[in-house]
Design an enzyme around this catalytic site. Sequence first.
Site, PDB file in Angstrom:
ATOM      1  N   PRO A 271      21.010 175.057   4.536  1.00  0.00           N
ATOM      2  CA  PRO A 271      21.759 173.854   3.958  1.00  0.00           C
ATOM      3  C   PRO A 271      22.232 174.305   2.344  1.00  0.00           C
ATOM      4  CG  PRO A 271      19.258 173.259   3.843  1.00  0.00           C
ATOM      5  CD  PRO A 271      19.413 174.694   4.323  1.00  0.00           C
ATOM      6  N   ARG A 273      25.517 172.228   0.965  1.00  0.00           N
ATOM      7  CA  ARG A 273      25.974 170.932   0.651  1.00  0.00           C
ATOM      8  C   ARG A 273      25.106 169.695   0.499  1.00  0.00           C
ATOM      9  NH1 ARG A 273      31.162 169.761   1.706  1.00  0.00           N
ATOM     10  NH2 ARG A 273      30.992 171.251   3.408  1.00  0.00           N
ATOM     11  N   ARG A 309      38.910 170.984  -3.508  1.00  0.00           N
ATOM     12  CA  ARG A 309      38.337 170.724  -2.006  1.00  0.00           C
ATOM     13  C   ARG A 309      39.672 169.668  -1.630  1.00  0.00           C
ATOM     14  NH1 ARG A 309      34.599 168.072  -0.325  1.00  0.00           N
ATOM     15  NH2 ARG A 309      34.371 169.384   1.607  1.00  0.00           N
ATOM     16  N   TYR A 313      41.306 171.148   1.590  1.00  0.00           N
ATOM     17  CA  TYR A 313      41.109 170.759   2.845  1.00  0.00           C
ATOM     18  C   TYR A 313      41.486 169.397   3.073  1.00  0.00           C
ATOM     19  CZ  TYR A 313      37.404 174.389   2.027  1.00  0.00           C
ATOM     20  OH  TYR A 313      36.694 175.469   1.277  1.00  0.00           O
ATOM     21  N   CYS A 343      50.508 172.747 -12.268  1.00  0.00           N
ATOM     22  CA  CYS A 343      51.749 172.805 -11.847  1.00  0.00           C
ATOM     23  C   CYS A 343      51.910 173.010 -10.238  1.00  0.00           C
ATOM     24  CB  CYS A 343      52.411 173.713 -12.712  1.00  0.00           C
ATOM     25  SG  CYS A 343      52.708 173.037 -14.358  1.00  0.00           S
ATOM     26  N   GLU A 344      51.341 171.843  -9.594  1.00  0.00           N
ATOM     27  CA  GLU A 344      51.637 172.274  -7.976  1.00  0.00           C
ATOM     28  C   GLU A 344      51.708 170.759  -7.422  1.00  0.00           C
ATOM     29  OE1 GLU A 344      49.995 174.782  -5.569  1.00  0.00           O
ATOM     30  OE2 GLU A 344      49.446 176.321  -7.117  1.00  0.00           O
TER      31      GLU A 344
HETATM   32  N1  LLP Z   1      24.982 179.550   5.564  1.00  0.00           N
HETATM   33  C1  LLP Z   1      26.142 180.165   5.840  1.00  0.00           C
HETATM   34  C2  LLP Z   1      26.207 181.543   6.275  1.00  0.00           C
HETATM   35  C3  LLP Z   1      27.382 179.607   5.253  1.00  0.00           C
HETATM   36  O1  LLP Z   1      28.518 180.381   5.575  1.00  0.00           O
HETATM   37  C4  LLP Z   1      27.562 178.313   4.681  1.00  0.00           C
HETATM   38  C5  LLP Z   1      28.731 177.901   4.187  1.00  0.00           C
HETATM   39  C6  LLP Z   1      26.175 177.755   4.779  1.00  0.00           C
HETATM   40  C7  LLP Z   1      25.062 178.329   5.132  1.00  0.00           C
HETATM   41  C8  LLP Z   1      25.995 176.523   3.980  1.00  0.00           C
HETATM   42  O2  LLP Z   1      26.696 175.273   4.619  1.00  0.00           O
HETATM   43  P1  LLP Z   1      26.476 173.738   4.035  1.00  0.00           P
HETATM   44  O3  LLP Z   1      25.253 173.363   4.342  1.00  0.00           O
HETATM   45  O4  LLP Z   1      26.760 173.814   2.784  1.00  0.00           O
HETATM   46  O5  LLP Z   1      27.705 173.231   4.982  1.00  0.00           O
HETATM   47  N2  LLP Z   1      34.193 175.260   0.568  1.00  0.00           N
HETATM   48  C9  LLP Z   1      33.977 174.339   1.822  1.00  0.00           C
HETATM   49  C10 LLP Z   1      32.557 174.810   2.427  1.00  0.00           C
HETATM   50  C11 LLP Z   1      32.465 176.192   3.078  1.00  0.00           C
HETATM   51  C12 LLP Z   1      31.126 176.509   3.477  1.00  0.00           C
HETATM   52  C13 LLP Z   1      31.041 178.097   3.658  1.00  0.00           C
HETATM   53  N3  LLP Z   1      29.730 178.446   4.460  1.00  0.00           N
HETATM   54  C14 LLP Z   1      33.839 172.833   1.423  1.00  0.00           C
HETATM   55  O6  LLP Z   1      34.094 172.505   0.374  1.00  0.00           O
HETATM   56  O7  LLP Z   1      33.822 172.014   2.184  1.00  0.00           O
END
Ligand code: LLP
Length: 416
Positions: A271, A273, A309, A313, A343-344
């Site tokens: 995890p 996030r 973000r 997204y 500037c976007e």
């Molecule tokens: N493990 C791997 C191999 C990953 O690629 C990721 C996230 C995680 C774990 C952790 O995932 P989480 O628990 O954080 O969901 N920038 C995007 C999120 C991109 C996540 C990329 N990989 C955003 O701001 O929502």
Amino acid sequence: MESYVNNSDFFKGNNPEDLVAQYGSPLYVYNEEILRTHMDAVAKVITKYPYTANYSIKANSNLHILKLALEEGNNCDAMGIGEMSMLLAAGFPTDRIFFVSNNVSAEELQFAIDHNIMTSLDSLCQLELFGTLNPGGKCAVRINPGVGAGHHDKVITAGKKTKFGIAEEDIDQIFEIAKKYNLTIAGINQHIGSLFMDPEPYLKAVTNLLRIAMRFENLEFIDFGGGYGIPYHKLDDEAEYNMEDFKKRLEPILDKFVEEYGSAPLFKSEPGRYCVAEGCVILGRVQSVKQNAGKKYVGTDIGMNVLVRPSMYDSWHDVEVLRDGKVVPRTDLEEVTVTGNICESGDLLAKDRMLPKMQRGDLACVLDAGAYGYSMASPYNSRPRPAEVMIQKDGSVKLIRRRETVEDLLRYMQEV
Ligand code: LLP
């Protein structure tokens, strides 16, 4: 809920105006207690079998936050030399780091081999490369379990449309390459995507991965990946990710596997996030309020360079309005679009939002900014990145990264 910062006593008696006066605007503000609570919760997802939660540091790699993860007993995953080096600098022993690689160079693999860091290979081609660099070595392979999930197509990392993982039909070739280089496949891992509130696809992927795991002998670990969501609409009372329900549904799947496999390998998750998102807000100054073609725009200094973000997204982040350091009650609302200073046209922080009437000099307080906030920030438009401060358990404030300066930006350039 009326106000997250009040409900959680986020600033612990510190006046946000004083923070901004001392450290500048915009400012990333973390709350140690909230961060620790989340890190502790992920460490307890599986209690019946050997288990570690690997905090995925791409969400936030500030050394002081890594230190909290170290103290809370989390291991970590890393994506490259940079993240491995951050973890080493934070004091992580190498056996608590997992390199989840994707399309990496021989140099990056060699760094992990030299430091004895367990590495997962994401393709047959990279497994072959690892074999040539480290014959007789140990590694893991990333499997595509065929099911993906996430808040946006851009963050779904398993299933039919993804660059990640080795497909189930190619597994025999893993064994062939392992044999050729005398490699031990010590673990398998997956990551299906980022941010789900419904655990169903994750549980399905776990089930699939465990079925695939039956084909591997003597696995030391199986890593199910990250992705647990957090309530970004908390001011509208969105419920939290139901960890207790998730644990209850996960356990029988593990029980069945352990019985069939004959032993319990170390289970892992990754995890990012969930550990850090809710323990951080961004404070930014309202610099201008104006009307354009009948629409009201509130211009702040929280541009897409500070938090990408929403632009990248269309992500939702709740915004609270602070005046004289206090939360303005959400009573007299009006529809506005909150923007940054870049500037976007896509530099929109919160589109068509019902917010308390804002005026120049207010502070916008953006919630849930701890994950993929600073770690994705950039000096676009040559705007130096903000400082980061941590409100510690005792309420004292610690600067954990100073504000970038224009001199910092100039430092990388060759003299003209
Ligand atoms: N493990 C791997 C191999 C990953 O690629 C990721 C996230 C995680 C774990 C952790 O995932 P989480 O628990 O954080 O969901 N920038 C995007 C999120 C991109 C996540 C990329 N990989 C955003 O701001 O929502």
